[in-house]
Motif scaffolding. Sequence first.
Motif, PDB file in Angstrom:
ATOM      1  N   ARG A   1       0.829  -1.202   0.000  1.00 50.81           N
ATOM      2  CA  ARG A   1       0.000   0.000   0.000  1.00 50.81           C
ATOM      3  C   ARG A   1       0.862   1.250   0.000  1.00 50.81           C
ATOM      4  NH1 ARG A   1      -5.615  -0.150   3.238  1.00 50.81           N
ATOM      5  NH2 ARG A   1      -5.645   1.913   2.279  1.00 50.81           N
TER       6      ARG A   1
ATOM      7  N   VAL B   1      -1.433   5.012   2.086  1.00 47.62           N
ATOM      8  CA  VAL B   1      -1.456   5.342   3.510  1.00 47.62           C
ATOM      9  C   VAL B   1      -0.075   5.104   4.106  1.00 47.62           C
ATOM     10  CG1 VAL B   1      -3.913   4.844   3.943  1.00 47.62           C
ATOM     11  CG2 VAL B   1      -2.227   2.986   4.060  1.00 47.62           C
TER      12      VAL B   1
ATOM     13  N   SER C   1       2.110   3.377   6.912  1.00 47.29           N
ATOM     14  CA  SER C   1       1.871   2.212   7.748  1.00 47.29           C
ATOM     15  C   SER C   1       2.937   2.017   8.827  1.00 47.29           C
ATOM     16  CB  SER C   1       1.700   0.954   6.899  1.00 47.29           C
ATOM     17  OG  SER C   1       2.847   0.767   6.125  1.00 47.29           O
TER      18      SER C   1
ATOM     19  N   TRP D   1      -3.299  -1.296   8.743  1.00 45.65           N
ATOM     20  CA  TRP D   1      -4.294  -1.070   7.689  1.00 45.65           C
ATOM     21  C   TRP D   1      -4.536  -2.377   6.944  1.00 45.65           C
ATOM     22  CZ3 TRP D   1      -6.491   3.753   6.885  1.00 45.65           C
ATOM     23  CH2 TRP D   1      -5.794   4.880   7.348  1.00 45.65           C
ATOM     24  N   GLU D   2      -5.724  -2.562   6.446  1.00 46.34           N
ATOM     25  CA  GLU D   2      -6.017  -3.694   5.563  1.00 46.34           C
ATOM     26  C   GLU D   2      -5.002  -3.709   4.416  1.00 46.34           C
ATOM     27  OE1 GLU D   2      -7.911  -6.116   5.866  1.00 46.34           O
ATOM     28  OE2 GLU D   2      -8.607  -6.864   3.934  1.00 46.34           O
TER      29      GLU D   2
ATOM     30  N   THR E   1      -1.821  -4.538   4.753  1.00 48.53           N
ATOM     31  CA  THR E   1      -0.428  -4.448   5.226  1.00 48.53           C
ATOM     32  C   THR E   1      -0.024  -5.680   6.010  1.00 48.53           C
ATOM     33  OG1 THR E   1      -1.022  -3.343   7.308  1.00 48.53           O
ATOM     34  CG2 THR E   1      -0.567  -1.920   5.401  1.00 48.53           C
TER      35      THR E   1
ATOM     36  N   SER F   1      -5.324   1.708  12.636  1.00 46.73           N
ATOM     37  CA  SER F   1      -5.894   2.705  11.724  1.00 46.73           C
ATOM     38  C   SER F   1      -7.361   2.918  12.082  1.00 46.73           C
ATOM     39  CB  SER F   1      -5.775   2.200  10.292  1.00 46.73           C
ATOM     40  OG  SER F   1      -6.719   1.158  10.092  1.00 46.73           O
TER      41      SER F   1
ATOM     42  N   GLU G   1      -9.828   2.030  10.645  1.00 46.00           N
ATOM     43  CA  GLU G   1     -10.643   0.835  10.367  1.00 46.00           C
ATOM     44  C   GLU G   1     -11.154   0.227  11.656  1.00 46.00           C
ATOM     45  OE1 GLU G   1      -7.552  -0.585   6.803  1.00 46.00           O
ATOM     46  OE2 GLU G   1      -7.838  -1.844   8.560  1.00 46.00           O
TER      47      GLU G   1
ATOM     48  N   GLU H   1      -9.385   5.459   1.700  1.00 42.42           N
ATOM     49  CA  GLU H   1      -8.279   4.697   2.298  1.00 42.42           C
ATOM     50  C   GLU H   1      -8.751   3.636   3.291  1.00 42.42           C
ATOM     51  OE1 GLU H   1      -8.126   8.187   2.083  1.00 42.42           O
ATOM     52  OE2 GLU H   1      -9.279   8.445   3.946  1.00 42.42           O
ATOM     53  N   VAL H   2      -9.995   3.761   3.724  1.00 45.11           N
ATOM     54  CA  VAL H   2     -10.548   2.752   4.640  1.00 45.11           C
ATOM     55  C   VAL H   2     -11.221   1.658   3.811  1.00 45.11           C
ATOM     56  CG1 VAL H   2     -12.243   2.365   6.486  1.00 45.11           C
ATOM     57  CG2 VAL H   2     -10.739   4.355   6.556  1.00 45.11           C
ATOM     58  N   LYS H   3     -10.516   0.531   3.662  1.00 46.20           N
ATOM     59  CA  LYS H   3     -11.005  -0.556   2.807  1.00 46.20           C
ATOM     60  C   LYS H   3     -12.014  -1.426   3.539  1.00 46.20           C
ATOM     61  CE  LYS H   3      -7.868   0.587  -0.307  1.00 46.20           C
ATOM     62  NZ  LYS H   3      -8.334   1.620  -1.250  1.00 46.20           N
TER      63      LYS H   3
END
Length: 296
Positions: free
Chosen positions: A24, A27, A29, A39-40, A42, A263, A265, A277-279
């Motif tokens: 990614r 964002v 990380s 984060w999703e 990573t 994150s 999330e 950016e929030v998956k």
Amino acid sequence: RSRIRNMVSPEKLLYKQPSVLVGRTDVVSVTPWLAPIIWEGTFDPVLVDNIYKPMNLTIATTVFAIGKYVRFLQDFLDTAEKHFMVGFNMRYYVFTDRPHDVPSVNLSQGRHLSVIQVPGSNRWQEISAQRMEIIQTTIERQIRGEADYIFCLDVDSKFHAHWGSESLGRLVAVIHPGYYEQTRDRFPYERRPASTAYIPMDEGDYYYGGAMIGGFVEDVYTLAKVCRTQFEEDAGNSIEAAWQEESHLNRYLLYNKPSKVLSPEYLWQDFKAKTKEVKVIRFSGVIKNYAEVRSN
Ligand code: 2GW
Ligand code: MN
């Protein structure tokens, strides 16, 4: 009980080759003090769980449900059983003044719930002060001997997707969904130097949410103790920080850096539209009628 273990990966576990070039890029990380920001995309959830599962850890979760907030327990617990630390030993500690209103929830194997009666109040100042104190004393009396890691969560929330062992660390905080695009001078930190939660305009890393703190039981114990002491010191001087214990938490975390940062999330709000950016939204605060739920 906090047993720091080596990260032993099971032999012959097949997973995608990690890359040092592809990942990614939308964002950040890692923090400037080299704590991962989760984060999703990573991490590999299968790999992480396979490293943590053999440690046979027990996770404690504290949640306060005082007064009308007992109504949030059912969804909180049902969704936690679906998504939160699935496959791990779990001990929920529910603090309430209405033990008879705690719903009975089907818990998976290795997961337990204790109800601990605490005094009721509808003054947030009291509940807020009580929370850190009760976390502190319950760790002393009970949790210390029963769990390795602890999460302290807001009850007016639901889990919506996987929240697993990628979130484990020595001291874990979550980035508040409302402020991650802002510069630090816009963060709602406590700005009066007379408060022990004071943060000057040119300091601050992130704005952390008060709805989640986590980590090793001993690290969260120290955090709760310091925040409680400072909260009480302020109260003695008739000062209430801008966002109560959230302000004290932010001050603590500025000078005691978290070892892992989740994150947004891991702390969304139902009224807030998803951003690019929030998956995945893993945990989110429900929409509530503040005036109604906070009254007797
Ligand atoms: C009572 C009067 C005013 C506000 C809250 C309450 C209250 C809170 C209550 O009557 N019963 C109760 O169980 N609580 C617990 O405190 C419950 O676990 C709840 O989730 C938690 C925090 O209160 P909440 O969720 O109403 O506050 P939020 O969602 O606005 O939370 C953020 O800001 C707070 C500081 O003002 C805290 O730092 C909180 O952790 C943050 O998420
Ligand atoms: Mn809340």
